[in-house]
Write a protein that holds these residues in place. Sequence first.
Motif, PDB file in Angstrom:
ATOM      1  N   UNK A  77      19.876   5.304 -44.139  1.00 54.58           N
ATOM      2  CA  UNK A  77      20.226   4.619 -42.897  1.00 54.58           C
ATOM      3  C   UNK A  77      18.976   4.152 -42.158  1.00 54.58           C
ATOM      4  N   UNK A  78      17.943   4.981 -42.160  1.00 56.71           N
ATOM      5  CA  UNK A  78      16.694   4.601 -41.505  1.00 56.71           C
ATOM      6  C   UNK A  78      16.062   3.401 -42.206  1.00 56.71           C
ATOM      7  N   UNK A  79      16.057   3.426 -43.537  1.00 59.52           N
ATOM      8  CA  UNK A  79      15.479   2.299 -44.284  1.00 59.52           C
ATOM      9  C   UNK A  79      16.289   1.029 -44.072  1.00 59.52           C
ATOM     10  N   UNK A  80      17.617   1.140 -44.041  1.00 62.49           N
ATOM     11  CA  UNK A  80      18.460  -0.031 -43.776  1.00 62.49           C
ATOM     12  C   UNK A  80      18.175  -0.580 -42.381  1.00 62.49           C
ATOM     13  N   UNK A  81      17.967   0.297 -41.428  1.00 59.14           N
ATOM     14  CA  UNK A  81      17.656  -0.139 -40.063  1.00 59.14           C
ATOM     15  C   UNK A  81      16.322  -0.859 -40.021  1.00 59.14           C
ATOM     16  N   UNK A  82      15.348  -0.331 -40.772  1.00 60.92           N
ATOM     17  CA  UNK A  82      14.035  -0.988 -40.822  1.00 60.92           C
ATOM     18  C   UNK A  82      14.174  -2.393 -41.404  1.00 60.92           C
ATOM     19  N   UNK A  83      14.946  -2.510 -42.470  1.00 61.75           N
ATOM     20  CA  UNK A  83      15.164  -3.802 -43.128  1.00 61.75           C
ATOM     21  C   UNK A  83      15.838  -4.796 -42.188  1.00 61.75           C
ATOM     22  N   UNK A  84      16.722  -4.311 -41.348  1.00 63.24           N
ATOM     23  CA  UNK A  84      17.459  -5.166 -40.426  1.00 63.24           C
ATOM     24  C   UNK A  84      16.711  -5.442 -39.135  1.00 63.24           C
ATOM     25  N   UNK A  85      15.465  -4.972 -39.034  1.00 60.09           N
ATOM     26  CA  UNK A  85      14.661  -5.237 -37.858  1.00 60.09           C
ATOM     27  C   UNK A  85      14.698  -4.119 -36.837  1.00 60.09           C
ATOM     28  N   UNK A  86      15.085  -2.947 -37.245  1.00 61.83           N
ATOM     29  CA  UNK A  86      15.165  -1.828 -36.320  1.00 61.83           C
ATOM     30  C   UNK A  86      13.827  -1.281 -35.890  1.00 61.83           C
ATOM     31  N   UNK A  87      12.746  -1.742 -36.512  1.00 62.67           N
ATOM     32  CA  UNK A  87      11.423  -1.247 -36.120  1.00 62.67           C
ATOM     33  C   UNK A  87      10.720  -2.221 -35.186  1.00 62.67           C
TER      34      UNK A  87
END
Length: 93
Positions: A77-87
């Motif tokens: 979930x964290x990696x998916x969030x990073x991919x979607x611009x969560x960082x």
Amino acid sequence: MDASTTWPELSIDAYAERTAATKKVWQSMNGQQAGDPAKLAAALLAVADQKQPPARFVAGADAIDAVAAKGRELIAQAEASRTLGGDLAHDDG
């Protein structure tokens, strides 16, 4: 029979039937739990003896597998969030 559980005296009428059924199931498991209490005690003593014990100690192969699976799920979930611009908070642009 109830050596490991203390049952409350109070009851809510609306839940009495369900509570009775739940209590019966729990009572049937008393003394039938899987695992080795002596091994758990030894493991807890080993954890307590460490200079820097882990923040969490998980006992039992089934529990370890469940925690590891949850950890993998959270990482995904964290990696998916990073991919979607969560960082975005760390974005320099």
